[in-house]
Design a protein around this motif. Structure first.
Motif, mmCIF file in Angstrom:
data_model
loop_
_atom_site.group_PDB
_atom_site.id
_atom_site.type_symbol
_atom_site.label_atom_id
_atom_site.label_comp_id
_atom_site.label_asym_id
_atom_site.label_seq_id
_atom_site.Cartn_x
_atom_site.Cartn_y
_atom_site.Cartn_z
ATOM 1 N N LEU A 105 37.001 43.637 33.726
ATOM 2 C CA LEU A 105 38.278 42.936 33.663
ATOM 3 C C LEU A 105 38.973 42.959 35.025
ATOM 4 O O LEU A 105 39.500 41.940 35.491
ATOM 5 N N LEU A 106 38.957 44.103 35.692
ATOM 6 C CA LEU A 106 39.573 44.205 37.012
ATOM 7 C C LEU A 106 38.865 43.309 38.033
ATOM 8 O O LEU A 106 39.516 42.673 38.875
ATOM 9 N N ALA B 81 37.237 40.530 37.348
ATOM 10 C CA ALA B 81 37.583 39.145 37.020
ATOM 11 C C ALA B 81 38.956 38.788 37.547
ATOM 12 O O ALA B 81 39.163 37.680 38.073
ATOM 13 N N VAL B 82 39.905 39.679 37.425
ATOM 14 C CA VAL B 82 41.244 39.439 37.954
ATOM 15 C C VAL B 82 41.192 39.329 39.482
ATOM 16 O O VAL B 82 41.829 38.453 40.083
ATOM 17 N N MET B 83 40.433 40.208 40.118
ATOM 18 C CA MET B 83 40.335 40.188 41.592
ATOM 19 C C MET B 83 39.699 38.878 42.080
ATOM 20 O O MET B 83 40.205 38.248 43.019
ATOM 21 N N HIS B 84 38.642 38.428 41.430
ATOM 22 C CA HIS B 84 38.009 37.161 41.818
ATOM 23 C C HIS B 84 38.937 35.977 41.582
ATOM 24 O O HIS B 84 38.974 35.038 42.377
ATOM 25 N N GLY B 85 39.687 36.005 40.493
ATOM 26 C CA GLY B 85 40.648 34.932 40.240
ATOM 27 C C GLY B 85 41.735 34.888 41.286
ATOM 28 O O GLY B 85 42.160 33.803 41.705
ATOM 29 N N LEU B 86 42.199 36.048 41.739
ATOM 30 C CA LEU B 86 43.224 36.084 42.777
ATOM 31 C C LEU B 86 42.670 35.606 44.134
ATOM 32 O O LEU B 86 43.378 34.974 44.923
ATOM 33 N N GLN B 87 41.389 35.887 44.416
ATOM 34 C CA GLN B 87 40.786 35.475 45.669
ATOM 35 C C GLN B 87 40.607 33.954 45.737
ATOM 36 O O GLN B 87 40.666 33.369 46.809
ATOM 37 N N ARG B 88 40.416 33.329 44.593
ATOM 38 C CA ARG B 88 40.251 31.887 44.567
ATOM 39 C C ARG B 88 41.563 31.167 44.850
ATOM 40 O O ARG B 88 41.550 29.999 45.233
ATOM 41 N N LEU B 89 42.672 31.808 44.637
ATOM 42 C CA LEU B 89 43.983 31.160 44.863
ATOM 43 C C LEU B 89 44.190 30.964 46.286
ATOM 44 O O LEU B 89 44.321 30.835 47.246
#
Length: 140
Positions: A129-130, A132-140
């Motif tokens: 979960l962590l 996935a959150v980190m990858h989602g933030l990097q895509r922003l």
């Protein structure tokens, strides 16, 4: 001026205690033990069979209030429209935990209540979960 005269009250003697009832003896000649009413008398179960319940186990009524044979059962069904723990039910009904487990066991066997495990929260979040959150933030 003279002080008021008061009479000292003497304590009244206590009445004698009532005579104890004669002991009944069994066929072997032993006296029957004088036991107080057992807690399972509230629940109506003589064998004392119990489901494995914990203090934080949640109890929920399955259907609307039905006519129950025992007032304690009706009270449990009335209280359990929303999930309540066994400890809360014990406190609300002023019954010890051991009597509550027998009472709830009878309701479980009659399929009037449903038992739910308490919600367990993890101390450490899941690594996936962590990530996935980190990858989602990097895509922003």
């Amino acid at each position: 001026m003279t002080p008021p005269r008061r009479k000292r009250r003497e304590p009244k003697p206590l009445p004698p205690p009532p005579p104890s009832p004669p002991r009944s003896e069994t066929a072997d000649g032993e006296a029957e033990p004088k036991n107080p009413e057992r807690l399972y008398a509230v629940a109506g179960s003589e064998d004392g069979a119990r489901a494995e319940l914990d203090l934080v186990t949640l109890i929920v009524a399955r259907d609307a209030l039905q006519t129950a044979a025992v007032p304690e059962q009706a009270a449990v069904l009335r209280l359990c429209t929303n999930p309540l723990s066994v400890a809360e039910l014990s406190a609300y009904l002023n019954l010890p935990f051991s009597a509550m487990t027998v009472l709830i066991t009878e309701l479980i066997t009659a399929e009037l209540v449903q038992v739910r495990a308490p919600v367990v929260r993890r101390a450490v979040p899941d690594r996936s979960l962590l990530e996935a959150v980190m990858h989602g933030l990097q895509r922003l």
